[in-house]
Write an enzyme that holds these catalytic residues in place. Structure first.
Site, PDB file in Angstrom:
ATOM      1  N   GLU A 140       0.627  -1.298   0.146  1.00 38.32           N
ATOM      2  CA  GLU A 140      -0.094   0.042  -0.009  1.00 38.32           C
ATOM      3  C   GLU A 140       0.855   1.162   0.058  1.00 38.32           C
ATOM      4  O   GLU A 140       0.277   2.345  -0.185  1.00 38.32           O
ATOM      5  CB  GLU A 140      -1.053  -0.052   1.190  1.00 38.32           C
ATOM      6  CG  GLU A 140      -2.097  -1.119   1.089  1.00 38.32           C
ATOM      7  CD  GLU A 140      -3.366  -0.652   1.518  1.00 38.32           C
ATOM      8  OE1 GLU A 140      -3.482   0.717   1.502  1.00 38.32           O
ATOM      9  OE2 GLU A 140      -4.292  -1.229   1.353  1.00 38.32           O
ATOM     10  N   TYR A 184      -2.966   4.458   6.845  1.00 36.55           N
ATOM     11  CA  TYR A 184      -2.457   3.115   6.795  1.00 36.55           C
ATOM     12  C   TYR A 184      -0.903   3.242   5.977  1.00 36.55           C
ATOM     13  O   TYR A 184       0.193   3.017   6.599  1.00 36.55           O
ATOM     14  CB  TYR A 184      -3.081   1.859   6.359  1.00 36.55           C
ATOM     15  CG  TYR A 184      -2.359   0.427   6.488  1.00 36.55           C
ATOM     16  CD1 TYR A 184      -1.871   0.015   7.461  1.00 36.55           C
ATOM     17  CD2 TYR A 184      -2.221  -0.004   4.994  1.00 36.55           C
ATOM     18  CE1 TYR A 184      -0.938  -1.138   7.355  1.00 36.55           C
ATOM     19  CE2 TYR A 184      -1.728  -1.557   5.165  1.00 36.55           C
ATOM     20  CZ  TYR A 184      -0.987  -1.902   6.103  1.00 36.55           C
ATOM     21  OH  TYR A 184      -0.520  -2.960   6.037  1.00 36.55           O
ATOM     22  N   TRP A 214      -0.846 -11.704   0.588  1.00 33.75           N
ATOM     23  CA  TRP A 214      -0.507 -13.055   0.895  1.00 33.75           C
ATOM     24  C   TRP A 214      -1.500 -13.934   1.008  1.00 33.75           C
ATOM     25  O   TRP A 214      -2.270 -13.336   2.091  1.00 33.75           O
ATOM     26  CB  TRP A 214       0.514 -13.059   2.027  1.00 33.75           C
ATOM     27  CG  TRP A 214       2.096 -12.593   1.504  1.00 33.75           C
ATOM     28  CD1 TRP A 214       2.236 -11.718   0.486  1.00 33.75           C
ATOM     29  CD2 TRP A 214       3.139 -12.504   2.297  1.00 33.75           C
ATOM     30  NE1 TRP A 214       3.526 -11.383   0.409  1.00 33.75           N
ATOM     31  CE2 TRP A 214       4.098 -11.856   1.623  1.00 33.75           C
ATOM     32  CE3 TRP A 214       3.437 -13.214   3.506  1.00 33.75           C
ATOM     33  CZ2 TRP A 214       5.244 -11.525   1.854  1.00 33.75           C
ATOM     34  CZ3 TRP A 214       4.855 -12.972   3.954  1.00 33.75           C
ATOM     35  CH2 TRP A 214       5.778 -12.377   3.109  1.00 33.75           C
ATOM     36  N   LYS A 250     -20.153  -9.387  -2.200  1.00 37.27           N
ATOM     37  CA  LYS A 250     -20.196  -7.911  -2.566  1.00 37.27           C
ATOM     38  C   LYS A 250     -18.841  -7.266  -2.987  1.00 37.27           C
ATOM     39  O   LYS A 250     -17.770  -7.509  -2.299  1.00 37.27           O
ATOM     40  CB  LYS A 250     -20.261  -7.296  -1.016  1.00 37.27           C
ATOM     41  CG  LYS A 250     -21.569  -7.527  -0.218  1.00 37.27           C
ATOM     42  CD  LYS A 250     -21.541  -7.045   1.240  1.00 37.27           C
ATOM     43  CE  LYS A 250     -23.023  -7.254   1.848  1.00 37.27           C
ATOM     44  NZ  LYS A 250     -23.087  -6.757   3.308  1.00 37.27           N
ATOM     45  N   VAL A 252     -17.160  -4.013  -3.876  1.00 38.78           N
ATOM     46  CA  VAL A 252     -17.094  -2.749  -3.824  1.00 38.78           C
ATOM     47  C   VAL A 252     -16.806  -1.916  -5.053  1.00 38.78           C
ATOM     48  O   VAL A 252     -15.744  -2.205  -5.822  1.00 38.78           O
ATOM     49  CB  VAL A 252     -16.129  -2.377  -2.714  1.00 38.78           C
ATOM     50  CG1 VAL A 252     -15.893  -0.781  -2.542  1.00 38.78           C
ATOM     51  CG2 VAL A 252     -16.410  -3.160  -1.538  1.00 38.78           C
ATOM     52  N   TYR A 330     -17.400   0.828   3.172  1.00 43.65           N
ATOM     53  CA  TYR A 330     -16.333   1.306   4.403  1.00 43.65           C
ATOM     54  C   TYR A 330     -16.715   2.629   5.001  1.00 43.65           C
ATOM     55  O   TYR A 330     -16.035   2.724   5.921  1.00 43.65           O
ATOM     56  CB  TYR A 330     -15.179   1.307   3.337  1.00 43.65           C
ATOM     57  CG  TYR A 330     -14.367   0.066   2.836  1.00 43.65           C
ATOM     58  CD1 TYR A 330     -14.025  -0.938   3.472  1.00 43.65           C
ATOM     59  CD2 TYR A 330     -14.357  -0.015   1.500  1.00 43.65           C
ATOM     60  CE1 TYR A 330     -13.215  -1.927   3.464  1.00 43.65           C
ATOM     61  CE2 TYR A 330     -13.627  -1.367   1.161  1.00 43.65           C
ATOM     62  CZ  TYR A 330     -13.130  -2.279   1.766  1.00 43.65           C
ATOM     63  OH  TYR A 330     -12.643  -3.455   1.435  1.00 43.65           O
TER      64      TYR A 330
END
Length: 388
Positions: A140, A184, A214, A250, A252, A330
């Site tokens: 990220e 994050y 992973w 679901k 997104v 979210y």
């Protein structure tokens, strides 16, 4: 049992070492502990607040490796024993993190504290005591690709130079501050920069791992079974939960984001090479992923539906997926990266590592485990309200 004559990549005997593994009780830590016990002579000081996922390694005391693994129930936020454990070890591996996307914009303070503030003492103790560190970061930190800012019909979007993520060349591009999903990534990037600076200024020996999704047994949790009912784990565990409960998966924002997935056993082999080859690993940041296993999230959902029908013997739902907005799923402040494809040049050159397991095979292994572990418990949980 581990062979006494293990050699590193340069043909030198590998000496037994003591490893302080912070976060040893989690998904990655449990698989790494298994490999270290089964295939090496290294000793592990397993540091965590929970040990459920490594209990099979700790008990019974008759295991051939029982004298090589010790569990220490330590919360690194506020425990004076942490420095002593790092001092006892030759190498510290820090796996501790909040790494669930649903938490990034609903618990941004916890996310920043966990991934930056709580990691500071670990880096400090390793640097001050001349101890080697392998720190787990995240893919990220790359944020969005350069290509995501190009027009949707631009042919440059297909050029790897605009989307391939390279440790020593790609910029880290995040969204605006109000998009707290990036809390994050920012915290993880800043701790990377601190570690890199400690290496440059104070000689800290380090390697940084950037995992790219992973996947495997013991990953995350199933809400209401071994995690909070209102919890939202990462995508594969979310989809597993839907499949186990026979609910639509679901998607997104239509599931258009692209991701790569790597099998946990392949990824742990890469970490093992970092542990045993400090001369090749130190000072490097490593992407650890499988660019051959690239799919959209929608394609992942379709594959998982097919695989789960095979391993469970249950036919898929007539409408196996449903689209939801990111705001609905979210909450406010969510943002996303379009594509995450790792450049494997550095890890291949330094450690000779390449992933082996196909996406279908890793999904089959993981969903077989999920079905075996959770299917009966979920049936009972669903039946309880009816019975009462």
């Amino acid at each position: 049992m581990a062979s006494a004559a293990r050699l590193d990549l340069d043909g030198n005997p590998i000496k037994p070492m003591t490893i302080c593994m912070i976060g040893a009780g989690g998904f990655i830590g449990s698989h790494l502990c298994e490999k270290l016990m089964a295939e090496t002579t290294h000793k592990v000081l397993a540091v965590d607040v929970y040990n459920d996922k490594i209990k099979h390694l700790l008990e019974p005391a008759t295991h051939p490796w029982s004298d090589r693994i010790q569990f220490h129930r330590v919360n690194i936020k506020h425990d004076s024993r942490l420095e002593g454990l790092i001092k006892m070890a030759d190498l510290t591996i820090n796996l501790a993190a909040i790494c669930t996307p649903a938490d990034y914009n609903t618990r941004p303070l916890d996310t920043i504290y966990s991934n930056f503030i709580d990691a500071l003492p670990v880096v400090k103790y390793c640097s001050e005591n001349n101890k080697r560190l392998i720190h787990f970061s995240t893919c990220e930190v790359y944020g969005k690709t350069i290509g995501s800012f190009l027009p949707k019909d631009s042919p440059l979007r297909q050029d790897p130079a605009y989307y391939l993520l390279s440790e020593d060349a790609s910029p880290c591009i995040f969204g605006p501050i109000e998009k707290q999903r990036w809390s994050y990534a920012c915290a993880k990037q800043l701790i990377e920069r601190l570690i890199y600076a400690e290496g440059a200024e104070n000689g800290l020996e380090f390697a940084i791992v950037r995992p790219f999704n992973w996947i495997g047994p013991r990953m995350d949790f199933i809400p209401g079974i071994d995690g909070p009912s209102e919890g939202v784990p990462r995508v594969l565990a979310c989809f597993s939960n839907n499949l186990l409960r026979r609910e639509p998966l679901k998607l997104v924002d239509g599931g258009e984001s692209q991701r790569t997935f790597v099998y946990i056993k392949d990824a742990i082999e890469a970490v093992s090479l970092m542990i045993d080859n400090p001369g090749r690993a130190n000072g490097h940041i490593f992407n650890v992923g499988n660019p051959n296993n690239e799919v959209t999230v929608r394609q992942l959902a379709e594959m998982m539906t097919e695989v789960y029908a095979k391993v469970s013997g249950e036919p898929p739902l007539e409408a196996p997926t449903v689209d939801v907005s990111s705001k609905e799923f979210y909450g406010e402040g969510y943002d996303d990266s379009d594509k995450r494809i790792p450049d494997m040049t550095i890890i291949n050159k330094q450690l000779g590592w390449n992933p082996k397991t196909s996406l279908w095979d890793l999904l089959e292994s993981t969903l077989t485990y999920q079905h075996r572990t959770y299917a009966e418990a979920i049936k009972q949980a669903i039946a309880k309200p009816t019975a009462s």
